[in-house]
Design a protein around this motif. Structure first.
Motif, PDB file in Angstrom:
ATOM      1  N   VAL A  32       0.857  -1.186   0.000  1.00  0.00           N
ATOM      2  CA  VAL A  32       0.000   0.000   0.000  1.00  0.00           C
ATOM      3  C   VAL A  32       0.894   1.236   0.000  1.00  0.00           C
ATOM      4  O   VAL A  32       1.796   1.357   0.829  1.00  0.00           O
ATOM      5  N   ALA A  33       0.646   2.122  -0.935  1.00  0.00           N
ATOM      6  CA  ALA A  33       1.448   3.346  -1.036  1.00  0.00           C
ATOM      7  C   ALA A  33       1.192   4.254   0.158  1.00  0.00           C
ATOM      8  O   ALA A  33       0.047   4.504   0.519  1.00  0.00           O
ATOM      9  N   PRO A  34       2.264   4.738   0.770  1.00  0.00           N
ATOM     10  CA  PRO A  34       2.086   5.704   1.855  1.00  0.00           C
ATOM     11  C   PRO A  34       1.443   6.990   1.333  1.00  0.00           C
ATOM     12  O   PRO A  34       1.558   7.308   0.151  1.00  0.00           O
ATOM     13  N   GLN A  35       0.780   7.689   2.216  1.00  0.00           N
ATOM     14  CA  GLN A  35       0.170   8.958   1.860  1.00  0.00           C
ATOM     15  C   GLN A  35       0.863  10.086   2.631  1.00  0.00           C
ATOM     16  O   GLN A  35       1.244   9.899   3.782  1.00  0.00           O
ATOM     17  N   ARG A  36       1.016  11.206   1.947  1.00  0.00           N
ATOM     18  CA  ARG A  36       1.571  12.411   2.575  1.00  0.00           C
ATOM     19  C   ARG A  36       0.652  13.573   2.217  1.00  0.00           C
ATOM     20  O   ARG A  36       0.242  13.705   1.069  1.00  0.00           O
ATOM     21  N   PRO A  37       0.365  14.419   3.187  1.00  0.00           N
ATOM     22  CA  PRO A  37      -0.515  15.550   2.890  1.00  0.00           C
ATOM     23  C   PRO A  37       0.082  16.458   1.813  1.00  0.00           C
ATOM     24  O   PRO A  37       1.269  16.775   1.833  1.00  0.00           O
ATOM     25  N   HIS A  38      -0.732  16.814   0.849  1.00  0.00           N
ATOM     26  CA  HIS A  38      -0.340  17.771  -0.183  1.00  0.00           C
ATOM     27  C   HIS A  38      -1.618  18.380  -0.757  1.00  0.00           C
ATOM     28  O   HIS A  38      -2.599  17.678  -0.969  1.00  0.00           O
ATOM     29  N   PRO A  43      -6.749  27.106 -10.424  1.00  0.00           N
ATOM     30  CA  PRO A  43      -7.842  28.043 -10.720  1.00  0.00           C
ATOM     31  C   PRO A  43      -9.231  27.434 -10.519  1.00  0.00           C
ATOM     32  O   PRO A  43     -10.181  28.133 -10.216  1.00  0.00           O
ATOM     33  N   THR A  44      -9.306  26.125 -10.650  1.00  0.00           N
ATOM     34  CA  THR A  44     -10.597  25.453 -10.478  1.00  0.00           C
ATOM     35  C   THR A  44     -10.893  25.115  -9.024  1.00  0.00           C
ATOM     36  O   THR A  44     -11.958  24.598  -8.713  1.00  0.00           O
ATOM     37  N   GLY A  45      -9.930  25.382  -8.146  1.00  0.00           N
ATOM     38  CA  GLY A  45     -10.147  25.121  -6.724  1.00  0.00           C
ATOM     39  C   GLY A  45      -8.984  24.381  -6.087  1.00  0.00           C
ATOM     40  O   GLY A  45      -7.972  24.113  -6.715  1.00  0.00           O
ATOM     41  N   VAL A  46      -9.171  24.065  -4.843  1.00  0.00           N
ATOM     42  CA  VAL A  46      -8.162  23.376  -4.052  1.00  0.00           C
ATOM     43  C   VAL A  46      -8.436  21.870  -4.141  1.00  0.00           C
ATOM     44  O   VAL A  46      -9.581  21.428  -4.064  1.00  0.00           O
ATOM     45  N   HIS A  47      -7.350  21.107  -4.289  1.00  0.00           N
ATOM     46  CA  HIS A  47      -7.497  19.656  -4.402  1.00  0.00           C
ATOM     47  C   HIS A  47      -6.438  18.969  -3.552  1.00  0.00           C
ATOM     48  O   HIS A  47      -5.247  19.221  -3.710  1.00  0.00           O
ATOM     49  N   ASP A  48      -6.871  18.130  -2.611  1.00  0.00           N
ATOM     50  CA  ASP A  48      -5.937  17.356  -1.791  1.00  0.00           C
ATOM     51  C   ASP A  48      -5.466  16.141  -2.591  1.00  0.00           C
ATOM     52  O   ASP A  48      -6.272  15.452  -3.226  1.00  0.00           O
ATOM     53  N   ASP A  49      -4.169  15.896  -2.580  1.00  0.00           N
ATOM     54  CA  ASP A  49      -3.591  14.771  -3.315  1.00  0.00           C
ATOM     55  C   ASP A  49      -2.515  14.113  -2.458  1.00  0.00           C
ATOM     56  O   ASP A  49      -1.357  14.519  -2.475  1.00  0.00           O
ATOM     57  N   PRO A  50      -2.891  13.090  -1.684  1.00  0.00           N
ATOM     58  CA  PRO A  50      -1.922  12.457  -0.794  1.00  0.00           C
ATOM     59  C   PRO A  50      -0.850  11.635  -1.519  1.00  0.00           C
ATOM     60  O   PRO A  50       0.072  11.134  -0.894  1.00  0.00           O
TER      61      PRO A  50
END
Length: 92
Positions: A32-38, A43-50
């Motif tokens: 399972v790939a680890p996740q890191r906050p990012h 322009p279309t908005g904020v997007h969380d991509d761990p």
């Protein structure tokens, strides 16, 4: 003992052997790939991509994860070589 493979006829009457189900040679979950906050601010908005950290292909943790994932996949294909060959032949 070994079981007899199942066979089916398609719409043209051609007989096909139904291959056995794939097996998990390790009976373990895949890596399972680890996740890191990012957060991407676009322009279309904020997007969380761990998983954005995986864009850095020099990251030691990413390389370790990739090696584990490739090893798991290779183990699956090794254990299911006959099934894979049957499927490839059916596609041809």
């Amino acid at each position: 003992g070994q079981s007899t493979p199942a066979c089916v006829h398609d719409a043209t009457g051609t007989l096909h052997v139904v291959p056995e189900r794939a097996t998990d040679p390790f009976a373990t979950p895949q890596p399972v790939a680890p996740q890191r906050p990012h957060t991407w601010k676009r322009p279309t908005g904020v997007h969380d991509d761990p998983y954005a950290w995986m864009l850095d292909i020099t990251d030691k943790e990413f390389l370790s994860y990739l090696k584990a994932e490739n090893g798991y996949a290779q183990g699956w294909f090794d254990a299911n070589a006959d099934l894979t060959a049957t499927i490839v032949e059916e596609i041809r």
